[in-house]
Design a protein around this motif. Structure first.
Motif, PDB file in Angstrom:
ATOM      1  N   VAL A   2      -4.369   1.507  -4.747  1.00 34.24           N
ATOM      2  CA  VAL A   2      -3.845   0.437  -3.894  1.00 34.24           C
ATOM      3  C   VAL A   2      -4.653  -0.845  -4.008  1.00 34.24           C
ATOM      4  CG1 VAL A   2      -3.378  -0.251  -1.511  1.00 34.24           C
ATOM      5  CG2 VAL A   2      -2.796   2.051  -2.288  1.00 34.24           C
TER       6      VAL A   2
ATOM      7  N   PHE B 235      -6.462   7.166  -3.445  1.00 33.74           N
ATOM      8  CA  PHE B 235      -5.503   6.258  -2.813  1.00 33.74           C
ATOM      9  C   PHE B 235      -5.986   4.812  -2.910  1.00 33.74           C
ATOM     10  CE2 PHE B 235      -4.081   3.896   0.942  1.00 33.74           C
ATOM     11  CZ  PHE B 235      -2.710   4.016   0.827  1.00 33.74           C
TER      12      PHE B 235
ATOM     13  N   PRO C  10       1.292   7.064  -3.105  1.00 32.20           N
ATOM     14  CA  PRO C  10       0.865   6.918  -1.701  1.00 32.20           C
ATOM     15  C   PRO C  10       1.531   7.899  -0.758  1.00 32.20           C
ATOM     16  CG  PRO C  10       2.199   5.045  -2.391  1.00 32.20           C
ATOM     17  CD  PRO C  10       1.861   5.804  -3.620  1.00 32.20           C
TER      18      PRO C  10
ATOM     19  N   ALA D 150       0.818  -1.212   0.000  1.00 33.83           N
ATOM     20  CA  ALA D 150       0.000   0.000   0.000  1.00 33.83           C
ATOM     21  C   ALA D 150       0.853   1.263   0.000  1.00 33.83           C
ATOM     22  CB  ALA D 150      -0.935  -0.005   1.209  1.00 33.83           C
ATOM     23  N   PHE D 151       1.989   1.219   0.679  1.00 29.19           N
ATOM     24  CA  PHE D 151       2.861   2.389   0.753  1.00 29.19           C
ATOM     25  C   PHE D 151       4.099   2.262  -0.131  1.00 29.19           C
ATOM     26  CE2 PHE D 151       0.420   2.593   4.712  1.00 29.19           C
ATOM     27  CZ  PHE D 151      -0.036   3.898   4.643  1.00 29.19           C
TER      28      PHE D 151
END
Length: 287
Positions: A96, A92, A50, A37-38
């Motif tokens: 993701v 976001f 992100p 995700a990051f």
């Protein structure tokens, strides 16, 4: 054995190390999903978006904390902060969620995952928890920065800090609801296709195209229709729950006496998305 046959010892050995079981597998998938995700463990390009979202949220929180320290008044409450930057979080999750599930569908590796001991519910639960955690962190960390700014500038001493902590916990709970709704809808849409671009477009469309419906319903002559208009969009649905649970929230959404209806609708939406996700992945696992 026929004449001339030879047995070769190529050194295969049985695995004799520890067997961690399903819990370890769940933790590994969750950790990998949160890192994904990051953008950790991926290219620099994958980290840009992100961390740009995280940076914007942090900058806004720092500005709000600085302004409050100067004027001594709350510009946005913790719950209102989550409502205001929710538009940013849409993009976001649109980026993701396809990375978490669409990539596996496209690569065709799910039958390998579901062979054993991993189950479809395990895979789904770990991915869902990873996305919920990522979204909550994007909202919760800036809220904590706002809390620090308020705690160090309060004039009411310990009582002021204690009151501020109560507001923060309420804001964190509101952020958790945002994370649950965002993650459940985004993962459901992303699970329908192995093409990440289509999945991202579908996620953005669902969130953005339902918002005008709320505007249309809110101008109807019926007072009841106006108060229930927020049910037509996931974003106004969560805002309505926050308005009901946190009366100080200035959301600009009139829900009247229908606060419990908004809460029930939010829980139903999350549960329905998760059940559909589970049905989808059980179907994939059986292929």
């Amino acid at each position: 054995m026929s004449e001339g046959s030879v047995i070769h010892d190529i050194g295969y050995q049985r695995y004799t190390g520890p067997r961690h079981g399903r819990g370890h597998v769940l933790g590994a998938i969750y950790g990998h999903g949160l890192r994904t995700a990051f953008g950790f463990g991926r290219t620099a390009k994958a980290k840009i978006f992100p961390w740009m979202v995280a940076g914007i949220a942090l900058i806004v929180a720092i500005i709000l904390a600085a302004v409050r320290s100067q004027i001594g008044q709350t510009v946005l409450s913790y719950a209102e902060f989550a409502d205001r930057i929710s538009w940013l979080i849409i993009f976001f999750v649109a980026i993701v969620a396809p990375e978490l599930v669409s990539r596996d569908l496209h690569a065709g590796v799910l039958p390998l995952y579901f062979s054993r001991p991993l189950r479809a519910a395990d895979y789904l639960g770990a991915k869902f928890a990873a996305l919920v955690s990522a979204v909550w962190l994007l909202l919760g960390v800036p809220q904590f920065i706002m809390f620090l700014g308020a705690a160090f500038t309060t004039k009411d001493g310990f009582r002021g800090v204690w009151d501020e902590l109560g507001d923060l916990l309420g804001g964190w709970a509101h952020s958790a609801l945002w994370a649950l709704v965002f993650a459940s809808i985004a993962l459901l849409i992303a699970s329908l296709t192995g093409k990440r671009a289509f999945a991202a477009g579908g996620i953005v469309a669902v969130f953005l195209m339902t918002t005008p419906v709320v505007g249309v319903l809110s101008i109807l002559p019926s007072r009841t229709a106006q108060e229930l208009a927020g049910l037509a969009s996931p974003m106004s649905l969560v805002t309505g729950v926050g308005t009901w649970l946190i009366p100080s929230t200035r959301a600009g959404l009139d829900i009247g006496r229908f606060g419990p209806v908004y809460a029930i609708a939010a829980v139903t939406l999350i549960a329905a998305c998760l059940l559909l996700l589970l049905a989808r992945y059980r179907k994939v696992a059986s292929l």
